[in-house]
Design an enzyme around this catalytic site. Sequence first.
Site, PDB file in Angstrom:
ATOM      1  N   CYS A 115       4.006   9.594   0.258  1.00 54.06           N
ATOM      2  CA  CYS A 115       2.630  10.094   0.254  1.00 54.06           C
ATOM      3  C   CYS A 115       2.404  10.976  -0.965  1.00 54.06           C
ATOM      4  O   CYS A 115       3.155  11.936  -1.177  1.00 54.06           O
ATOM      5  CB  CYS A 115       2.354  10.886   1.531  1.00 54.06           C
ATOM      6  SG  CYS A 115       0.713  11.654   1.568  1.00 54.06           S
ATOM      7  N   HIS A 136       4.612   4.807  12.663  1.00 55.07           N
ATOM      8  CA  HIS A 136       4.744   4.776  11.207  1.00 55.07           C
ATOM      9  C   HIS A 136       5.855   5.762  10.849  1.00 55.07           C
ATOM     10  O   HIS A 136       5.675   6.977  10.973  1.00 55.07           O
ATOM     11  CB  HIS A 136       3.407   5.182  10.567  1.00 55.07           C
ATOM     12  CG  HIS A 136       3.407   5.162   9.074  1.00 55.07           C
ATOM     13  ND1 HIS A 136       3.038   4.046   8.349  1.00 55.07           N
ATOM     14  CD2 HIS A 136       3.716   6.109   8.154  1.00 55.07           C
ATOM     15  CE1 HIS A 136       3.108   4.315   7.051  1.00 55.07           C
ATOM     16  NE2 HIS A 136       3.529   5.571   6.904  1.00 55.07           N
ATOM     17  N   HIS A 152       8.900   7.330   8.294  1.00 56.76           N
ATOM     18  CA  HIS A 152       9.478   7.533   6.973  1.00 56.76           C
ATOM     19  C   HIS A 152      10.947   7.911   7.140  1.00 56.76           C
ATOM     20  O   HIS A 152      11.323   8.565   8.105  1.00 56.76           O
ATOM     21  CB  HIS A 152       8.710   8.596   6.196  1.00 56.76           C
ATOM     22  CG  HIS A 152       7.397   8.106   5.670  1.00 56.76           C
ATOM     23  ND1 HIS A 152       7.155   7.912   4.327  1.00 56.76           N
ATOM     24  CD2 HIS A 152       6.256   7.737   6.308  1.00 56.76           C
ATOM     25  CE1 HIS A 152       5.926   7.460   4.149  1.00 56.76           C
ATOM     26  NE2 HIS A 152       5.353   7.338   5.343  1.00 56.76           N
ATOM     27  N   ARG A 206       0.834  -1.209   0.000  1.00 53.87           N
ATOM     28  CA  ARG A 206       0.000   0.000   0.000  1.00 53.87           C
ATOM     29  C   ARG A 206       0.870   1.260   0.000  1.00 53.87           C
ATOM     30  O   ARG A 206       1.020   1.920  -1.020  1.00 53.87           O
ATOM     31  CB  ARG A 206      -0.942  -0.019   1.212  1.00 53.87           C
ATOM     32  CG  ARG A 206      -2.139   0.945   1.086  1.00 53.87           C
ATOM     33  CD  ARG A 206      -1.843   2.379   1.476  1.00 53.87           C
ATOM     34  NE  ARG A 206      -1.449   2.546   2.861  1.00 53.87           N
ATOM     35  CZ  ARG A 206      -1.019   3.683   3.372  1.00 53.87           C
ATOM     36  NH1 ARG A 206      -0.891   4.769   2.606  1.00 53.87           N
ATOM     37  NH2 ARG A 206      -0.650   3.774   4.643  1.00 53.87           N
ATOM     38  N   ASP A 207       1.485   1.574   1.114  1.00 53.94           N
ATOM     39  CA  ASP A 207       2.278   2.798   1.202  1.00 53.94           C
ATOM     40  C   ASP A 207       3.518   2.725   0.308  1.00 53.94           C
ATOM     41  O   ASP A 207       3.995   3.735  -0.198  1.00 53.94           O
ATOM     42  CB  ASP A 207       2.695   3.045   2.651  1.00 53.94           C
ATOM     43  CG  ASP A 207       2.916   4.510   2.961  1.00 53.94           C
ATOM     44  OD1 ASP A 207       2.710   5.348   2.067  1.00 53.94           O
ATOM     45  OD2 ASP A 207       3.300   4.828   4.098  1.00 53.94           O
ATOM     46  N   ASN A 249       8.692   4.539   3.566  1.00 54.68           N
ATOM     47  CA  ASN A 249       8.827   4.106   4.955  1.00 54.68           C
ATOM     48  C   ASN A 249      10.243   3.624   5.217  1.00 54.68           C
ATOM     49  O   ASN A 249      10.985   3.284   4.295  1.00 54.68           O
ATOM     50  CB  ASN A 249       7.883   2.939   5.245  1.00 54.68           C
ATOM     51  CG  ASN A 249       6.415   3.246   5.008  1.00 54.68           C
ATOM     52  OD1 ASN A 249       5.652   2.352   4.662  1.00 54.68           O
ATOM     53  ND2 ASN A 249       6.006   4.488   5.177  1.00 54.68           N
TER      54      ASN A 249
END
Length: 304
Positions: free
Chosen positions: A242, A209, A211, A16-17, A251
């Site tokens: 994002c 979470h 990055h 996903r990310d 990430n």
Amino acid sequence: MSTGPTRVEIVEMSPRDGLQNEATVLSTADKLELVERAVRAGARRIEVTSFVNPSRVPQMADADELMAALPRPEGVRYAGLVMNQRGLDRALAGGVDEIDVVVVASDTFCRRNQGMSTAEACVTAASLVGQAREAGVFATVTVAASFGCPFEGEVPLARLREVVSRVVDTGPDELALADTIGVAVPRDLTERFALAREVAGADLPLRVHLHDTRHTGVANAVAAVAAGVTTLDASIGGAGGCPFAPNATGNVATEDLVYLFARSGIETGLDLAATVDTVTWLEDRLGKRLPGALLRAGGFPTGG
């Protein structure tokens, strides 16, 4: 970290990310293989897609098809990101095990990301969380930009306290703080998770979470664990970013955390070699070099 936990949980974010900000849109078959590779490497919580408007995030346009094709091995939980009622309906219809609802700590970023203020996002989150829990689906609320906003700059502690308080009131099963633009340093993790624990109480699980935009992700992971966090998001190869944050990068790399924790005597349940092998595969599919370190540097040398 010797006096801390003996095991941490890594939530695999690459499907996903890791893919949502990439110029190359992977096929559903490739996404399915990425998930299957993560499962074979030991991942047991995987955020597989987001149920958002495909015109805004075309990389996630096949969310429904992907969910229908996923294998369902025992003990593996699949999560989907949801922003609104339509997204929740799709996620529940697709059989997700978890939802991840985002509330952005700053109004400017929240409006760009979700088309609403932070206060409005909290109201939406309460509705989504309540419905998910009624359906027997685990619900995480992630407070994005908890450590800094690309449009407003600093997110004051008083503002974070206000947002976290509202989020806790939505009744989630888990609370995550996200360094969405990768500006945090270890002191921030210590300070802001102490605040989150104070507001959330002793029983609500906390998650981070991270990055790695400014190469502080691994250091911040250490600080988060020292602050009592035992669930960390990561992405194979460090892929991602994002779409609504300028200069966003991926990430912290899953394999970098696996190496870090293994050398620190902390179990993750993930196989380092299998994860690194997937980095090679993913680089080939994306046609680019990913920023994680372990593929190039290798693990700890075994000697002669």
